[in-house]
Motif scaffolding. Structure first.
Motif, short mmCIF file in Angstrom:
data_model
loop_
_atom_site.label_atom_id
_atom_site.label_comp_id
_atom_site.label_asym_id
_atom_site.label_seq_id
_atom_site.Cartn_x
_atom_site.Cartn_y
_atom_site.Cartn_z
N ALA A 142 6.11 6.35 5.64
CA ALA A 142 6.53 6.44 4.24
C ALA A 142 5.36 6.72 3.32
O ALA A 142 5.49 7.42 2.30
CB ALA A 142 7.22 5.13 3.82
N SER A 143 4.20 6.22 3.68
CA SER A 143 3.01 6.40 2.83
C SER A 143 2.53 7.85 2.78
O SER A 143 1.79 8.23 1.86
CB SER A 143 1.87 5.50 3.33
N LEU A 144 2.92 8.67 3.75
CA LEU A 144 2.47 10.06 3.77
C LEU A 144 2.92 10.82 2.54
O LEU A 144 2.31 11.82 2.15
CB LEU A 144 2.96 10.76 5.05
N GLY A 145 3.98 10.34 1.91
CA GLY A 145 4.46 10.98 0.69
C GLY A 145 3.50 10.84 -0.48
O GLY A 145 3.62 11.56 -1.48
N GLN A 146 2.52 9.93 -0.35
CA GLN A 146 1.55 9.75 -1.42
C GLN A 146 0.38 10.74 -1.34
O GLN A 146 -0.44 10.80 -2.27
CB GLN A 146 0.97 8.31 -1.37
N LEU A 166 0.80 -1.22 0.00
CA LEU A 166 0.00 0.00 0.00
C LEU A 166 0.84 1.28 0.00
O LEU A 166 0.49 2.26 -0.67
CB LEU A 166 -0.92 0.02 1.22
N GLN A 167 1.94 1.27 0.75
CA GLN A 167 2.64 2.52 1.03
C GLN A 167 3.21 3.23 -0.20
O GLN A 167 3.47 4.42 -0.16
CB GLN A 167 3.75 2.29 2.07
N SER A 168 3.39 2.51 -1.29
CA SER A 168 3.94 3.15 -2.49
C SER A 168 2.86 3.76 -3.39
O SER A 168 3.19 4.45 -4.36
CB SER A 168 4.75 2.14 -3.30
N GLU A 169 1.56 3.54 -3.04
CA GLU A 169 0.49 4.05 -3.89
C GLU A 169 -0.63 4.76 -3.13
O GLU A 169 -1.42 5.49 -3.73
CB GLU A 169 -0.12 2.91 -4.70
N TYR A 170 -0.71 4.53 -1.84
CA TYR A 170 -1.80 5.10 -1.03
C TYR A 170 -1.22 5.75 0.23
O TYR A 170 -0.09 5.47 0.62
CB TYR A 170 -2.78 4.02 -0.59
N THR A 171 -2.02 6.60 0.86
CA THR A 171 -1.67 7.14 2.16
C THR A 171 -2.43 6.38 3.23
O THR A 171 -3.66 6.31 3.19
CB THR A 171 -2.01 8.64 2.25
N ILE A 172 -1.70 5.80 4.17
CA ILE A 172 -2.29 5.00 5.24
C ILE A 172 -2.58 5.90 6.44
O ILE A 172 -1.70 6.63 6.91
CB ILE A 172 -1.36 3.86 5.66
#
Length: 233
Positions: free
Chosen positions: A219-223, A42-48
């Motif tokens: 890391a997901s916040l970057g999405q 998930l983390q490379s395409e969505y914000t968790i």
């Protein structure tokens, strides 16, 4: 309104499930529940984020798909603009239900596959079949079973993980500014609180695998910026 039925190879032998994507197929949702076992994908395409369940008050892991009700900016016509689709979306129209059985003279509740007969994906003419001519599961239904098992196991893992985040005060409100208004009700990791953890707490989180989960969320916040761009194009 849903019509949940315990799945079996007699009642549902002719049922088919449409696996395409589309607003009319129930994919127009702005938020989806997710599980720690998915964070890496998930983390490379969505914000968790984390969100409190309105009924139980407990936190859940979620990904943001849109900023308004019934808005999914990843949905582009009949396709999903991401390589990975959350398990809670993939499993539709199936869900985990429970059946009561007797074990050593005592009633026990065991998980079982149910299907929502009122879901727009369910029909008898188009899509994937569920059972073979001999009554066995098709490859599609076997895949659904694996997804549901992962979700079932993910509920307990998610709750244990969130319990530790709450215990260590690692959650804080995430205010998302969208022009004239703010999106509220979501939580993220408090990085300052994370830095203040003592060695014992860090070691405990690491041994449980939770430290990796935390870093995936951060890391997901970057999405988020990409999500906002999707929503405004």
């Amino acid at each position: 309104m849903s019509q949940e039925q315990l799945l079996d190879n007699i009642t549902h032998k002719d049922i088919k499930v449409i696996t395409n994507r589309g607003e009319q197929l129930g994919d127009n949702v702005s938020i989806a529940r997710v599980f720690p076992c998915e964070y890496a994908q998930l983390q490379s395409e969505y914000t968790i984020f984390f969100k409190k369940d309105a009924t139980t008050g407990q936190f859940q892991s979620v990904v943001l798909l849109g900023f308004n009700d019934n808005e999914n900016v990843y949905l582009q016509g009949d396709s999903w603009d991401a390589d990975y689709i959350p398990l809670s979306i993939q499993r539709q129209p199936f869900l985990i239900g429970f059946v009561e059985k007797q074990q050593n003279g005592m009633p026990v509740r065991e998980p079982a596959v149910h299907i929502d007969m009122n879901h727009p994906r369910v029909n008898t003419t188009l899509g994937e079949t569920l059972f073979t001519q001999s009554g066995g599961m098709t490859g599609y239904l076997e895949k659904i079973n694996r997804i549901l098992l992962t979700i079932h196991q993910g509920h307990d893992e998610n709750q244990a993980f969130l319990n530790d985040l709450v215990a260590y005060n690692l959650l804080e409100s995430a205010l998302i500014n969208l022009g004239a208004h703010q999106l509220k009700g979501l939580y993220t990791i408090n990085e300052d609180a994370l830095k203040r953890l003592n060695d014992d707490a860090v070691l405990s989180l690491n041994r449980k695998g939770y430290l990796q989960h935390i870093y995936m969320v951060l890391a997901s916040l970057g999405q988020l910026r990409a999500l906002i761009k999707k929503g405004t194009r």
